[in-house]
Design a protein around this motif. Structure first.
Motif, PDB file in Angstrom:
ATOM      1  N   GLY A  68      -9.590   3.019   8.810  1.00 28.75           N
ATOM      2  CA  GLY A  68     -10.276   2.815   8.432  1.00 28.75           C
ATOM      3  C   GLY A  68     -11.298   3.741   6.797  1.00 28.75           C
ATOM      4  N   VAL A  69     -11.036   2.247   6.427  1.00 26.81           N
ATOM      5  CA  VAL A  69     -11.147   1.711   5.576  1.00 26.81           C
ATOM      6  C   VAL A  69     -12.720   0.381   5.629  1.00 26.81           C
ATOM      7  N   LEU A  70     -13.722   0.260   4.446  1.00 25.62           N
ATOM      8  CA  LEU A  70     -14.618  -0.659   4.630  1.00 25.62           C
ATOM      9  C   LEU A  70     -14.110  -1.473   3.727  1.00 25.62           C
ATOM     10  N   GLU A  71     -14.800  -2.951   3.683  1.00 24.87           N
ATOM     11  CA  GLU A  71     -14.728  -4.085   3.004  1.00 24.87           C
ATOM     12  C   GLU A  71     -13.761  -3.702   1.526  1.00 24.87           C
ATOM     13  N   ARG A  72     -15.033  -3.691   0.751  1.00 19.20           N
ATOM     14  CA  ARG A  72     -14.626  -3.051  -0.546  1.00 19.20           C
ATOM     15  C   ARG A  72     -13.091  -2.507  -1.004  1.00 19.20           C
ATOM     16  N   PRO A  73     -13.757  -1.381  -0.214  1.00 14.27           N
ATOM     17  CA  PRO A  73     -12.371  -0.892  -0.635  1.00 14.27           C
ATOM     18  C   PRO A  73     -10.651  -1.469   0.232  1.00 14.27           C
ATOM     19  N   PHE A  74     -10.874  -2.009   1.399  1.00 19.84           N
ATOM     20  CA  PHE A  74      -9.866  -2.686   1.376  1.00 19.84           C
ATOM     21  C   PHE A  74      -9.552  -4.139   0.523  1.00 19.84           C
ATOM     22  N   GLU A  75     -10.596  -5.118   0.035  1.00 20.55           N
ATOM     23  CA  GLU A  75     -10.013  -5.794  -0.841  1.00 20.55           C
ATOM     24  C   GLU A  75      -9.877  -5.594  -2.098  1.00 20.55           C
ATOM     25  N   ASN A  76      -9.695  -4.564  -2.701  1.00 18.72           N
ATOM     26  CA  ASN A  76      -9.262  -3.677  -4.025  1.00 18.72           C
ATOM     27  C   ASN A  76      -7.479  -3.171  -3.396  1.00 18.72           C
ATOM     28  N   THR A  77      -7.670  -3.142  -2.158  1.00 17.37           N
ATOM     29  CA  THR A  77      -6.621  -2.807  -1.754  1.00 17.37           C
ATOM     30  C   THR A  77      -5.398  -3.787  -1.452  1.00 17.37           C
ATOM     31  N   THR A  79      -5.657  -7.011  -3.561  1.00 18.66           N
ATOM     32  CA  THR A  79      -5.457  -7.271  -4.520  1.00 18.66           C
ATOM     33  C   THR A  79      -4.600  -6.655  -5.010  1.00 18.66           C
ATOM     34  N   LYS A  80      -4.349  -5.789  -4.790  1.00 19.18           N
ATOM     35  CA  LYS A  80      -3.206  -4.525  -5.506  1.00 19.18           C
ATOM     36  C   LYS A  80      -2.322  -4.210  -5.002  1.00 19.18           C
ATOM     37  N   ALA A  81      -2.259  -4.554  -3.395  1.00 24.31           N
ATOM     38  CA  ALA A  81      -0.780  -5.567  -2.935  1.00 24.31           C
ATOM     39  C   ALA A  81      -0.227  -6.709  -3.808  1.00 24.31           C
ATOM     40  N   SER A  82      -1.199  -7.463  -3.742  1.00 26.10           N
ATOM     41  CA  SER A  82      -0.806  -9.235  -4.365  1.00 26.10           C
ATOM     42  C   SER A  82      -0.554  -8.995  -5.140  1.00 26.10           C
ATOM     43  N   ARG A  83      -0.605  -7.750  -6.598  1.00 24.61           N
ATOM     44  CA  ARG A  83       0.127  -7.427  -8.128  1.00 24.61           C
ATOM     45  C   ARG A  83       1.573  -7.372  -7.885  1.00 24.61           C
ATOM     46  N   MET A  84       1.559  -6.300  -6.417  1.00 24.14           N
ATOM     47  CA  MET A  84       3.304  -5.673  -6.737  1.00 24.14           C
ATOM     48  C   MET A  84       4.188  -6.694  -6.531  1.00 24.14           C
ATOM     49  N   LYS A  85       5.624  -5.853  -6.444  1.00 23.92           N
ATOM     50  CA  LYS A  85       6.654  -7.121  -6.513  1.00 23.92           C
ATOM     51  C   LYS A  85       7.014  -6.875  -4.791  1.00 23.92           C
ATOM     52  N   GLY A  86       7.513  -8.125  -4.237  1.00 24.58           N
ATOM     53  CA  GLY A  86       7.142  -8.335  -2.803  1.00 24.58           C
ATOM     54  C   GLY A  86       6.559  -9.015  -1.644  1.00 24.58           C
ATOM     55  N   GLY A  89       1.735  -9.283   2.063  1.00 23.09           N
ATOM     56  CA  GLY A  89       1.309  -7.965   3.945  1.00 23.09           C
ATOM     57  C   GLY A  89       2.125  -6.936   3.679  1.00 23.09           C
ATOM     58  N   GLU A  90       2.964  -7.240   3.287  1.00 24.19           N
ATOM     59  CA  GLU A  90       4.288  -5.499   3.875  1.00 24.19           C
ATOM     60  C   GLU A  90       3.837  -4.982   2.980  1.00 24.19           C
ATOM     61  N   ASN A  91       3.348  -5.174   0.937  1.00 20.66           N
ATOM     62  CA  ASN A  91       2.717  -4.085   0.488  1.00 20.66           C
ATOM     63  C   ASN A  91       1.335  -3.415   0.413  1.00 20.66           C
ATOM     64  N   LEU A  92       0.417  -4.269   1.169  1.00 13.39           N
ATOM     65  CA  LEU A  92      -0.730  -3.790   1.743  1.00 13.39           C
ATOM     66  C   LEU A  92      -0.865  -3.013   2.318  1.00 13.39           C
ATOM     67  N   LEU A  93       0.207  -3.371   4.024  1.00 10.61           N
ATOM     68  CA  LEU A  93       0.265  -2.078   4.416  1.00 10.61           C
ATOM     69  C   LEU A  93       0.796  -0.866   3.531  1.00 10.61           C
ATOM     70  N   VAL A 206      -3.003 -12.227   4.536  1.00 11.83           N
ATOM     71  CA  VAL A 206      -2.614 -13.199   3.546  1.00 11.83           C
ATOM     72  C   VAL A 206      -3.674 -14.642   3.320  1.00 11.83           C
ATOM     73  N   GLU A 207      -3.394 -15.299   4.823  1.00 11.24           N
ATOM     74  CA  GLU A 207      -3.725 -16.498   4.694  1.00 11.24           C
ATOM     75  C   GLU A 207      -5.261 -16.444   4.491  1.00 11.24           C
ATOM     76  N   LEU A 208      -5.932 -15.260   4.780  1.00 12.41           N
ATOM     77  CA  LEU A 208      -7.074 -14.966   5.062  1.00 12.41           C
ATOM     78  C   LEU A 208      -7.992 -15.193   3.493  1.00 12.41           C
ATOM     79  N   TYR A 209      -7.613 -14.328   2.487  1.00 12.67           N
ATOM     80  CA  TYR A 209      -7.702 -14.086   1.233  1.00 12.67           C
ATOM     81  C   TYR A 209      -7.471 -14.746   0.769  1.00 12.67           C
ATOM     82  N   SER A 210      -6.239 -16.223   0.628  1.00 10.51           N
ATOM     83  CA  SER A 210      -5.655 -16.865  -0.310  1.00 10.51           C
ATOM     84  C   SER A 210      -6.536 -17.780  -0.229  1.00 10.51           C
ATOM     85  N   LYS A 211      -7.895 -18.157   0.560  1.00  9.72           N
ATOM     86  CA  LYS A 211      -8.956 -19.619   0.919  1.00  9.72           C
ATOM     87  C   LYS A 211      -9.549 -19.806  -0.041  1.00  9.72           C
TER      88      LYS A 211
END
Length: 211
Positions: A68-77, A79-86, A89-93, A206-211
């Motif tokens: 139930g997350v909208l587009e902008r909050p999902f993108e922010n999440t 971005t936060k996941a991509s900056r974490m160790k590990g 995709g798993e960080n995002l979930l 991850v592939e979608l946002y990496s384009k």
């Protein structure tokens, strides 16, 4: 505040699978996916072959709708996941699963995530003794979620707790039914995620946002 006001059953039909957005209705014969196993709209029954981009987009939309997350909050999440160790995709979930509204729903305090968000917005939950009215609040290991006194008499909450205690809690959530509380015991791993989240192909996102 932006919100989705259309029928959530249309979202399940669009993804072609149950996203369990309607609480008990999803387990009954009234489930829209069971009754009409095709996408909504005029061309819903037409056969379409998705491109690689289409598959990536559908996977992202499915996860957004699951939580139930909208587009902008999902993108922010993301971005936060991509900056974490590990693994990103798993960080995002894991981040989405540790949202307060998701935890409230998983513990049985609400029948669905929309209901959990409404209760949180109305100030019916405390985290470590402090009222939190932000559904997107990300919980940490050791956090304690409590239902306020006013909500403990609600029959829907009592019924939900009974159902949750019979079904068993998730590995990273510890339910204390008598205290109307739950404790976050850790960060969920990929293997511990519940259905249908476990079936998500997060690498496509991850592939979608990496384009």
């Amino acid at each position: 505040m932006a919100r989705y006001n259309d029928s959530v059953c249309r979202l399940c039909r669009r993804e072609g699978e149950k996203l369990y957005l309607k609480g008990a209705r999803c387990y009954s014969e009234k489930c829209a996916v069971e009754r009409r196993q095709y996408a909504p709209g005029q061309h819903g029954q037409a056969r379409t072959k998705l491109s690689d981009y289409g598959q990536q987009l559908r996977e992202k939309q499915k996860v957004k709708r699951l939580y139930g997350v909208l587009e902008r909050p999902f993108e922010n999440t993301f971005t936060k996941a991509s900056r974490m160790k590990g693994v990103t995709g798993e960080n995002l979930l894991a981040l989405l699963e540790r949202r307060l509204d998701t935890a409230v729903h998983r513990l049985g305090f609400a029948r669905s995530r929309p209901e959990a968000r409404q209760l949180i917005r109305h100030g019916h939950f405390k985290v470590n003794g402090i009222k939190v009215n932000v559904p997107s609040y990300v919980l940490r290991a050791g956090d304690r979620i409590e239902v306020t006194e006013a909500l403990r008499k609600n029959p829907l909450v009592v019924e939900g707790l009974e159902r949750a205690s019979r079904g068993g809690s998730l590995p990273w959530l510890e339910l204390h039914k008598e205290e109307f509380a739950g404790i976050v015991t850790g960060v969920p791993s990929r293997e511990e995620l519940p259905t249908p989240v476990r079936d998500v192909r997060e690498q496509l996102i991850v592939e979608l946002y990496s384009k």
